[in-house]
Design a protein around this motif. Structure first.
Motif, PDB file in Angstrom:
ATOM      1  N   ALA A  71     -23.039  42.940  65.757  1.00 56.41           N
ATOM      2  CA  ALA A  71     -22.449  43.575  64.572  1.00 56.41           C
ATOM      3  C   ALA A  71     -23.005  42.955  63.295  1.00 56.41           C
ATOM      4  CB  ALA A  71     -20.931  43.454  64.606  1.00 56.41           C
ATOM      5  N   TYR A  72     -23.162  41.647  63.298  1.00 58.94           N
ATOM      6  CA  TYR A  72     -23.736  40.946  62.144  1.00 58.94           C
ATOM      7  C   TYR A  72     -25.183  41.380  61.907  1.00 58.94           C
ATOM      8  CZ  TYR A  72     -26.166  36.995  59.894  1.00 58.94           C
ATOM      9  OH  TYR A  72     -26.965  36.221  59.093  1.00 58.94           O
ATOM     10  N   VAL A  73     -25.965  41.421  62.972  1.00 56.30           N
ATOM     11  CA  VAL A  73     -27.378  41.812  62.838  1.00 56.30           C
ATOM     12  C   VAL A  73     -27.495  43.235  62.300  1.00 56.30           C
ATOM     13  CG1 VAL A  73     -29.512  42.267  64.091  1.00 56.30           C
ATOM     14  CG2 VAL A  73     -28.163  40.218  64.615  1.00 56.30           C
ATOM     15  N   GLU A  74     -26.686  44.140  62.835  1.00 61.44           N
ATOM     16  CA  GLU A  74     -26.750  45.528  62.378  1.00 61.44           C
ATOM     17  C   GLU A  74     -26.273  45.659  60.934  1.00 61.44           C
ATOM     18  OE1 GLU A  74     -28.157  48.247  63.818  1.00 61.44           O
ATOM     19  OE2 GLU A  74     -28.908  46.640  65.112  1.00 61.44           O
ATOM     20  N   GLY A  75     -25.263  44.864  60.566  1.00 60.03           N
ATOM     21  CA  GLY A  75     -24.805  44.881  59.183  1.00 60.03           C
ATOM     22  C   GLY A  75     -25.875  44.396  58.231  1.00 60.03           C
ATOM     23  N   ALA A  78     -28.641  46.967  57.974  1.00 59.82           N
ATOM     24  CA  ALA A  78     -28.240  48.065  57.085  1.00 59.82           C
ATOM     25  C   ALA A  78     -28.400  47.663  55.621  1.00 59.82           C
ATOM     26  CB  ALA A  78     -26.801  48.471  57.370  1.00 59.82           C
ATOM     27  N   MET A  79     -28.060  46.411  55.300  1.00 59.60           N
ATOM     28  CA  MET A  79     -28.258  45.922  53.932  1.00 59.60           C
ATOM     29  C   MET A  79     -29.725  46.004  53.535  1.00 59.60           C
ATOM     30  SD  MET A  79     -25.817  42.541  53.553  1.00 59.60           S
ATOM     31  CE  MET A  79     -26.487  42.158  51.922  1.00 59.60           C
ATOM     32  N   ALA A  80     -30.591  45.601  54.458  1.00 57.15           N
ATOM     33  CA  ALA A  80     -32.030  45.603  54.162  1.00 57.15           C
ATOM     34  C   ALA A  80     -32.580  47.019  54.045  1.00 57.15           C
ATOM     35  CB  ALA A  80     -32.774  44.827  55.247  1.00 57.15           C
ATOM     36  N   SER A  81     -32.020  47.936  54.834  1.00 55.95           N
ATOM     37  CA  SER A  81     -32.535  49.312  54.857  1.00 55.95           C
ATOM     38  C   SER A  81     -32.033  50.143  53.683  1.00 55.95           C
ATOM     39  CB  SER A  81     -32.132  49.994  56.170  1.00 55.95           C
ATOM     40  OG  SER A  81     -32.653  49.308  57.281  1.00 55.95           O
ATOM     41  N   THR A  82     -30.839  49.814  53.175  1.00 60.50           N
ATOM     42  CA  THR A  82     -30.232  50.609  52.105  1.00 60.50           C
ATOM     43  C   THR A  82     -30.785  50.165  50.764  1.00 60.50           C
ATOM     44  OG1 THR A  82     -28.201  50.791  53.405  1.00 60.50           O
ATOM     45  CG2 THR A  82     -28.062  51.344  51.072  1.00 60.50           C
ATOM     46  N   GLY A 227     -18.104  42.843  53.364  1.00 61.26           N
ATOM     47  CA  GLY A 227     -19.333  43.387  53.901  1.00 61.26           C
ATOM     48  C   GLY A 227     -19.073  44.120  55.205  1.00 61.26           C
ATOM     49  N   ALA A 228     -20.127  44.475  55.899  1.00 65.13           N
ATOM     50  CA  ALA A 228     -19.979  45.202  57.167  1.00 65.13           C
ATOM     51  C   ALA A 228     -19.241  44.364  58.198  1.00 65.13           C
ATOM     52  CB  ALA A 228     -21.360  45.601  57.690  1.00 65.13           C
ATOM     53  N   VAL A 229     -19.411  43.040  58.126  1.00 71.19           N
ATOM     54  CA  VAL A 229     -18.684  42.090  58.970  1.00 71.19           C
ATOM     55  C   VAL A 229     -18.285  40.931  58.062  1.00 71.19           C
ATOM     56  CG1 VAL A 229     -19.893  42.706  61.109  1.00 71.19           C
ATOM     57  CG2 VAL A 229     -20.828  40.917  59.630  1.00 71.19           C
ATOM     58  N   PRO A 230     -17.258  40.149  58.448  1.00 72.24           N
ATOM     59  CA  PRO A 230     -16.800  39.066  57.581  1.00 72.24           C
ATOM     60  C   PRO A 230     -17.891  38.085  57.168  1.00 72.24           C
ATOM     61  CG  PRO A 230     -15.162  39.489  59.266  1.00 72.24           C
ATOM     62  CD  PRO A 230     -16.360  40.341  59.606  1.00 72.24           C
ATOM     63  N   ARG A 231     -18.871  37.850  58.018  1.00 73.38           N
ATOM     64  CA  ARG A 231     -19.955  36.922  57.671  1.00 73.38           C
ATOM     65  C   ARG A 231     -20.763  37.400  56.477  1.00 73.38           C
ATOM     66  NH1 ARG A 231     -23.254  35.350  63.075  1.00 73.38           N
ATOM     67  NH2 ARG A 231     -24.577  34.314  61.522  1.00 73.38           N
ATOM     68  N   LEU A 232     -20.687  38.704  56.172  1.00 77.27           N
ATOM     69  CA  LEU A 232     -21.445  39.272  55.052  1.00 77.27           C
ATOM     70  C   LEU A 232     -20.566  39.535  53.837  1.00 77.27           C
ATOM     71  CD1 LEU A 232     -23.794  41.700  57.025  1.00 77.27           C
ATOM     72  CD2 LEU A 232     -24.336  39.431  56.086  1.00 77.27           C
TER      73      LEU A 232
END
Length: 283
Positions: A71-75, A78-82, A227-232
């Motif tokens: 989930a963290y990697v995908e979040g 997504a940040m990098a892609s957007t 963010g997409a996950v709490p780590r972000l």
């Protein structure tokens, strides 16, 4: 690939997360570069946000660093892609970078939690109230500069005008409700606006009354952008010297705890609205 002269806070965050991912794997820059088939300068530039990175490249980093948090990697991917060229980009080089980065952070946040003690939150300010607040700056701003900042502040509200408005929780201290910036008539209209906004489905407005006991973080203006996950997640702080963004693990834990304790001191939504009406009627 052209080097960035001044990375944004969001771009720097992506680079920081790539560095944390590598360090968590116990790898040096040279070792990370060897795994990825590149040189250490390229890794350093990516982690320093001097160059951009794609979402697919983020996934490649994660695979080579054996990062197990999907989930963290995908979040992060997504940040990098957007890559949105939002309205705030027109203010780059015109307003302080912190103000522009704040608007970008708000735009991308999954949800926002905002605490204000002395001022009504900027996202809920009327134009006339915001003008009065912005006039308090030292040194005094020119009319051109004031108008530029006022326009920027009003445009930040576009996060509420989307098909899916950003969910926000506002914790507002009684002091902010009673601070008659611009005069009592301006403040009365501002309180009416707060009452209107508090009825919207995506906004929760909670008042911290003077009668609340002391609590950690009293006096600080804080925004927690999810963010997409709490780590972000990101914490944004206001200070006399400008805007600061925090994203360290210990910092995030501290401010989440602080906000939870602050929320315990607030009145429920319906009582908060009644309280605001009482303050308005006393003006």
């Amino acid at each position: 690939m052209a080097s960035r002269k001044t990375p944004t806070a969001r771009q720097r965050r992506i680079g920081t997360e790539l560095r944390r991912m590598r360090e968590h794997a116990g790898l040096s820059i040279a070792e990370g570069a060897a795994l990825l088939g590149t040189d250490r300068t390229n890794i350093s530039n990516l982690e320093g946000a001097r160059f951009g990175v794609s979402g697919e490249r983020v996934r490649q980093f994660a695979a080579n660093y054996n990062c197990p948090d999907h989930a963290y990697v995908e979040g992060l991917a997504a940040m990098a892609s957007t890559r949105v060229r939002g309205w705030w980009t027109e203010y780059r080089g015109v307003l302080p970078s912190g103000a522009v980065d704040l608007a970008e952070m708000e735009y991308h946040a999954q949800r926002l939690t905002v605490v204000e003690h002395m001022h009504v939150p900027g996202l809920l300010q009327t134009e006339e109230h915001a003008r009065a607040v912005l006039r308090l700056a030292i040194p005094q701003r020119s009319e051109v500069e004031l108008l530029r900042r006022l326009t920027h502040r009003m445009k930040r509200k576009t996060i509420f005008e989307r098909d899916q408005p950003t969910a926000c929780v506002f914790l507002v201290h009684e002091a902010a409700l009673r601070m008659c910036l611009g005069g009592s008539a301006v403040q009365r209209r501002q309180l009416d606006r707060l009452l209107e906004e508090s009825e919207r489905d995506h906004i929760t407005l909670l008042v911290i009354p003077f009668t609340a006991n002391g609590y950690a973080g009293a006096g600080s203006s804080v925004t927690l952008a999810a963010g997409a996950v709490p780590r972000l997640d990101t914490v944004q702080l206001d200070s006399p010297h400008g805007v600061a963004f925090l994203d360290g693990e210990a910092q995030l834990i501290r401010y989440r705890t602080t906000l939870e304790r602050m929320r315990e001191m607030t009145l429920p939504p319906s009582e908060s609205r009644d309280f605001i009406r009482t303050v308005r009627d006393e003006l």
